[in-house]
Enzyme design. Structure first.
Site, PDB file in Angstrom:
ATOM      1  CG  ASP A 251      -1.976   1.008   1.244  1.00 19.06           C
ATOM      2  OD1 ASP A 251      -2.380   1.426   0.150  1.00 19.06           O
ATOM      3  OD2 ASP A 251      -2.444   1.378   2.343  1.00 19.06           O
TER       4      ASP A 251
ATOM      5  CG  ASP B 241       0.729   7.757  -3.495  1.00 20.84           C
ATOM      6  OD1 ASP B 241       0.558   8.557  -4.440  1.00 20.84           O
ATOM      7  OD2 ASP B 241       0.298   7.953  -2.342  1.00 20.84           O
TER       8      ASP B 241
HETATM    9 ZN   LIG Z   1      -4.433   5.047   0.863  1.00 15.84          ZN
END
Ligand SMILES: [Zn+2]
Length: 288
Positions: free
Chosen positions: A67, A89
């Site tokens: 994540d 990300d």
């Molecule tokens: Zn998140």
């Protein structure tokens, strides 16, 4: 299946709670670990705990996911360690830089048949973002270009969900379904990911506060609202805060009601059982 739930896990009890619930409902799930989880438990523990869950529960359908990977290196490390998928990300970067970083991860992951989740638009979460929140939402046109140029398998989008338990100033926050519809229209075949999809379970917040905690002004997104995103392309729903709240609520209640107990197996069993119930509720709402 409607969507898949991705639960953030940090320790054995959370992994047991989530995996037992998934097997009980015969539903695939994703276990995901963040930077904080890796710092807390270390990578070998996390990977091997998930492997142990597969051994203990042969019917378990689980994928291990990174994540919010924030660099190519950490994504590579997780792919090399046997993760099924990673998230890179680059949402804080400029559009072109985000594309370049994400594509680099996709190119690496592809060699091993692993999937990559990208992120476009910034998922708010804290009050300071509210002033310019519009510019943080995912741009549908950019989403199309981003997916085409990076080759990501799924895309985390920003339509009003937010991270953490203190993400909204008031109850009953809403979602930008109009933006979601446009994104889904642009990239109908790309599974979309909702981060920060905890509902900040009011009963758990109340229990925490009843037994000595102090969680004030914590509001989440209603589950029925979140469920409406599924027909519009959302296929992965990330849940973290609700598990933390559930664990803490039961722990506080148990210790307050059993002041003579000091065996971690007793209070951790109680907390684990409550998290499992919350996970069963989530899976029943979003996945079956
Ligand atoms: Zn998140």
């Amino acid at each position: 299946m409607k969507a898949i739930c991705a639960f953030n896990v940090n320790n054995m009890e959370l992994i047991q709670a989530v995996t037992e619930a998934a097997v009980e409902l015969d539903t695939p799930i994703i276990l995901q670990v963040s930077k904080g989880a890796r710092q807390y438990a270390s990578m070998p523990y996390l990977v091997n705990l998930v492997e142990s869950a597969k051994t203990v529960l042969p019917k378990l359908q689980v994928k291990l996911h990174l994540d919010h990977g924030d660099s190519f290196e950490i994504c590579k490390e997780c792919i090399d360690a046997g993760f099924d998928s990673v998230m890179i990300d680059g949402s804080h970067l400029a559009f072109e830089e985000n594309i370049a970083l994400t594509k680099r991860v996709v190119d690496y992951a592809r060699q091993f048949g692993k999937e990559v989740e990208g992120e476009l638009g910034q998922i708010a979460g804290i009050e300071e973002h509210v002033e310019n929140e519009k510019s943080l939402y995912t741009c549908p046109k950019q989403a199309k270009e981003f997916v085409e140029r990076t080759g990501v398998s799924s895309l985390a989008i920003s339509i009003g969900t937010a991270h953490g338990a203190f993400k909204y100033k008031a109850p009953n926050p809403s979602l930008r379904f109009d933006i979601l519809e446009q994104i889904h229209k642009e990239i109908p075949n790309t599974p979309l990911v909702l981060h920060g999809a905890s509902s900040v379970t009011p009963s758990d917040v109340a229990t925490i506060n009843k037994f000595g905690g102090k969680i004030e002004n914590a509001y989440g997104m209603e589950e029925k609202l979140l469920a409406k995103t599924i027909p519009l392309g959302v296929k992965k729903i990330n849940i973290d805060s609700d598990l933390r709240l559930a664990f803490t609520a039961k722990l506080r209640e148990y210790l307050a009601e059993n002041p003579t107990h000091f065996d971690p197996r007793q209070y951790l069993s109680a907390a684990r059982a409550h998290v499992k119930q919350i996970v069963i509720n989530k899976i029943s709402t979003f996945c079956v």
